[in-house]
Design an enzyme around this catalytic site. Structure first.
Site, PDB file in Angstrom:
ATOM      1  N   ARG A   1       0.838  -1.207   0.000  1.00  0.00           N
ATOM      2  CA  ARG A   1       0.000   0.000   0.000  1.00  0.00           C
ATOM      3  C   ARG A   1       0.873   1.257   0.000  1.00  0.00           C
ATOM      4  NH1 ARG A   1      -5.141   0.415   0.990  1.00  0.00           N
ATOM      5  NH2 ARG A   1      -5.360  -1.637   1.921  1.00  0.00           N
TER       6      ARG A   1
ATOM      7  N   MET B   1     -11.368   4.222  -4.438  1.00  0.00           N
ATOM      8  CA  MET B   1     -11.727   3.054  -3.634  1.00  0.00           C
ATOM      9  C   MET B   1     -10.523   2.398  -2.971  1.00  0.00           C
ATOM     10  SD  MET B   1     -14.900   3.231  -4.012  1.00  0.00           S
ATOM     11  CE  MET B   1     -15.534   1.702  -3.346  1.00  0.00           C
TER      12      MET B   1
ATOM     13  N   LEU C   1      -6.049   5.112   2.196  1.00  0.00           N
ATOM     14  CA  LEU C   1      -4.739   5.763   2.117  1.00  0.00           C
ATOM     15  C   LEU C   1      -3.942   5.485   3.383  1.00  0.00           C
ATOM     16  CD1 LEU C   1      -5.728   9.194   0.545  1.00  0.00           C
ATOM     17  CD2 LEU C   1      -4.653   7.234  -0.572  1.00  0.00           C
TER      18      LEU C   1
ATOM     19  N   HIS D   1     -18.378  11.328   1.099  1.00  0.00           N
ATOM     20  CA  HIS D   1     -18.949  10.035   1.512  1.00  0.00           C
ATOM     21  C   HIS D   1     -20.470  10.134   1.481  1.00  0.00           C
ATOM     22  CE1 HIS D   1     -19.072   6.163   3.457  1.00  0.00           C
ATOM     23  NE2 HIS D   1     -20.028   6.646   4.219  1.00  0.00           N
TER      24      HIS D   1
ATOM     25  N   THR E   1      -8.274  11.488   7.508  1.00  0.00           N
ATOM     26  CA  THR E   1      -7.314  11.109   8.545  1.00  0.00           C
ATOM     27  C   THR E   1      -7.144   9.591   8.433  1.00  0.00           C
ATOM     28  OG1 THR E   1      -9.058  10.691  10.162  1.00  0.00           O
ATOM     29  CG2 THR E   1      -8.167  12.942  10.095  1.00  0.00           C
TER      30      THR E   1
ATOM     31  N   ASP F   1     -13.224   7.250   7.012  1.00  0.00           N
ATOM     32  CA  ASP F   1     -14.393   8.143   6.976  1.00  0.00           C
ATOM     33  C   ASP F   1     -14.604   8.853   8.313  1.00  0.00           C
ATOM     34  OD1 ASP F   1     -14.927   7.428   4.324  1.00  0.00           O
ATOM     35  OD2 ASP F   1     -16.121   5.704   4.928  1.00  0.00           O
TER      36      ASP F   1
HETATM   37  C1  GRF Z   1     -19.876   8.633  -4.465  1.00  0.00           C
HETATM   38  O1  GRF Z   1     -21.117   8.186  -3.980  1.00  0.00           O
HETATM   39  C2  GRF Z   1     -18.972   9.032  -3.341  1.00  0.00           C
HETATM   40  O2  GRF Z   1     -19.647   9.577  -2.250  1.00  0.00           O
HETATM   41  C3  GRF Z   1     -18.349   7.728  -2.951  1.00  0.00           C
HETATM   42  O3  GRF Z   1     -18.147   7.045  -4.165  1.00  0.00           O
HETATM   43  C4  GRF Z   1     -19.090   7.509  -5.127  1.00  0.00           C
HETATM   44  C5  GRF Z   1     -18.307   7.989  -6.313  1.00  0.00           C
HETATM   45  O4  GRF Z   1     -19.124   8.360  -7.380  1.00  0.00           O
HETATM   46  N1  GRF Z   1     -17.133   7.939  -2.184  1.00  0.00           N
HETATM   47  P1  GRF Z   1     -18.499   9.136  -8.611  1.00  0.00           P
HETATM   48  O5  GRF Z   1     -17.358   8.284  -9.140  1.00  0.00           O
HETATM   49  O6  GRF Z   1     -18.043  10.472  -8.142  1.00  0.00           O
HETATM   50  O7  GRF Z   1     -19.609   9.233  -9.613  1.00  0.00           O
END
Ligand code: GRF
Length: 211
Positions: free
Chosen positions: A70, A95, A98, A114, A146, A150
Site C-alpha cells: 500500500r 476506492m 490511504l 462520503h 485522517t 471516513d
Molecule cells: C460517491 O457516492 C462518493 O460519495 C463515494 O463514491 C461515489 C463515487 O461516485 N465515495 P463518482 O465516481 O463520483 O460518480
C-alpha cells in the site's frame, strides 16, 4: 489558521467520476476558483478519466496491482501529485484506503466525499445500509481525511430525507445530487482558508477569511 498554499487540485478516482465532473463544472462555471492539475485513477479505463480528458485535464493511471505494498502505491501517487504541484487532494470515488504515509505528505489537505451523514454508515455501500437500517434522513459528507476510515473532521454535510417508496437506488441518486452540490462548496471553503481544526471539528473562517 490553515489553508493549502496553492489552489491546484489533484482529484483521485476509481470509477465513473460524477463528483469529478461536478468539480470540473464548478471550476469551468466560475463557482470554484481552482485549477485541476491532474486526475489520478488506480483503475485503467475508469470512466472519470474520459471526463478529465474531455476537459483537457492531465490524467495518470497508477494501478495499485503493480505495487508490492500500500505504501509503495501511495508514494507513487504522492510523487505524481507533487510533480503537478498539487496543494489540495480530493478523493472522488477513490476506492483505496490511504496509508499514513500518504496523509502525512498532505497534512490537512486531503478531502473525501462520503454518501452518508457521518459518523453514521462509514465504509462501503453506505446508501443501501442507511436505507436498510430504516433511517428517516441520510445525506452526504465532505471530510478531511485522517487515518481513521471516513472519520476525519467534517467540512460540509447535506441532509437527504428518505421518502416513502424509496429504494436504495433512488435514495442513492438523490444523495449523489447533494454530493455534487456540497463537494465544490467544501473545496472552496478549504481553499479560502482561515479555518482551523479543533479536536475533530473543522471550524470555518468568517467570509473573507479573517476571523
Ligand atoms: C460517491 O457516492 C462518493 O460519495 C463515494 O463514491 C461515489 C463515487 O461516485 N465515495 P463518482 O465516481 O463520483 O460518480
Amino acid at each position: 489558521m490553515s489553508g493549502p498554499a496553492n489552489r491546484r487540485l489533484g482529484v483521485l478516482i476509481s470509477g465513473r467520476g460524477s463528483n469529478l465532473q461536478a468539480i470540473i463544472d464548478a471550476v469551468a462555471g466560475g463557482a470554484l476558483d481552482a485549477h485541476i492539475a491532474v486526475v489520478v485513477s488506480n483503475r485503467e479505463g475508469a470512466a472519470g478519466l474520459e471526463r478529465a480528458r474531455r476537459a483537457g485535464i492531465p490524467t495518470a493511471t497508477i494501478r495499485h496491482a503493480d505495487y508490492d505494498s500500500r505504501e509503495a502505491f501511495d508514494l507513487a501517487v504522492v510523487e505524481e501529485l507533487r510533480r503537478r504541484d498539487v496543494g489540495l487532494v480530493c478523493l472522488a470515488g477513490f476506492m483505496r484506503l490511504l496509508s499514513p504515509a500518504f496523509i502525512s505528505a498532505f497534512p490537512d489537505a486531503v478531502l473525501n466525499i462520503h454518501p452518508s451523514l457521518l459518523p453514521s454508515f462509514p465504509g462501503l455501500d453506505a446508501q443501501r445500509r442507511a436505507w436498510e437500517h430504516g433511517v428517516a434522513v441520510s445525506g452526504a459528507t465532505v471530510h478531511v481525511v485522517t487515518p481513521e476510515l471516513d472519520g476525519g473532521p467534517i467540512v460540509r454535510q447535506a441532509a437527504v430525507p428518505v421518502r416513502e417508496g424509496d429504494t436504495p437506488a433512488s435514495l442513492a441518486a438523490r444523495i449523489l445530487e447533494a454530493e455534487h452540490r456540497i463537494y465544490p462548496e467544501a473545496i472552496r471553503a478549504v481553499l479560502d482558508g482561515g479555518w482551523r481544526i479543533e479536536g475533530r471539528r473543522f471550524v470555518a473562517g468568517s467570509p473573507g477569511g479573517v476571523l
